[in-house]
Scaffold this motif. Structure first.
Motif, short mmCIF file in Angstrom:
data_model
loop_
_atom_site.label_atom_id
_atom_site.label_comp_id
_atom_site.label_asym_id
_atom_site.label_seq_id
_atom_site.Cartn_x
_atom_site.Cartn_y
_atom_site.Cartn_z
N SER A 115 0.85 -1.18 0.00
CA SER A 115 0.00 0.00 0.00
C SER A 115 0.90 1.24 0.00
N ARG A 159 -4.79 -1.09 -8.91
CA ARG A 159 -5.86 -0.12 -8.62
C ARG A 159 -6.55 -0.41 -7.29
N GLY A 160 -6.59 0.62 -6.45
CA GLY A 160 -7.26 0.52 -5.17
C GLY A 160 -6.48 -0.19 -4.08
#
Length: 176
Positions: A115, A159-160
């Motif tokens: 992340s 993505r995300g």
């Protein structure tokens, strides 16, 4: 017991494997005086250090401060932490401290998606800020340097979720 004789009992030794220089320093400070301590960045470094010379094929390995020389056809990405460089085959690029720390972080667990917050904490070492723009800017510069090296490795966004280090040669499902 005579000092020249080997001990009858196993030699107590603590071994710690962590890619983070800051973590190795912290461990050395906390474990000082408990037992001899061997701190290494990864398992490959540990294997090189503990392998008996007779078990190693070919010429003796290079000193830990010098990575093994890459051949012109060697596609492996080699990070030299001592010189803060990255190399692929005959090409080499200098890395800033932040670029080095980010690339090292991504290579510690190559299949993991990191992340932005995790990468920010690992590279900048500040808990409160976690700015996505800092990571994105650094990734942009690092991607350019990886491209200049001619390596197949690149940093891809998931993505995300975050970022991971991948090999452009690997087939991706759903890509043309």
């Amino acid at each position: 017991m005579d000092e020249a004789e080997p001990a009858d009992e196993p030699f107590p030794l603590l071994i710690a494997v962590t890619p983070s220089p800051a973590e190795r320093i912290r461990l050395a400070e906390r474990l000082e005086g408990i037992a001899p301590l061997l701190l290494v960045a990864d398992l490959d470094e540990l294997r090189r250090l503990i392998a008996a010379p007779s078990q190693l094929p070919g010429p003796p390995p290079a000193a830990p401060s010098e990575p093994a020389p890459a051949t012109a056809t060697d596609p492996a990405l080699v990070i030299d932490s001592n010189r803060s460089t990255a190399r692929c085959g005959p090409r080499e690029v200098d890395l800033t401290r932040l670029e080095h720390d980010l690339l090292t972080c991504l290579t510690t667990e190559p299949v993991r998606v990191w992340s932005y917050a995790e990468l920010h904490r690992a590279v900048w070492h500040d808990e409160g800020r976690e700015r996505k723009a800092d990571v994105q800017s650094l990734v942009k510069r690092l991607r350019r340097k990886l491209l200049d090296l001619g390596t197949n490795a690149t940093i891809e966004a998931v993505r995300g979720v975050g970022l991971l280090l991948t090999d452009r040669q690997e087939p991706r499902i759903g890509r043309a």
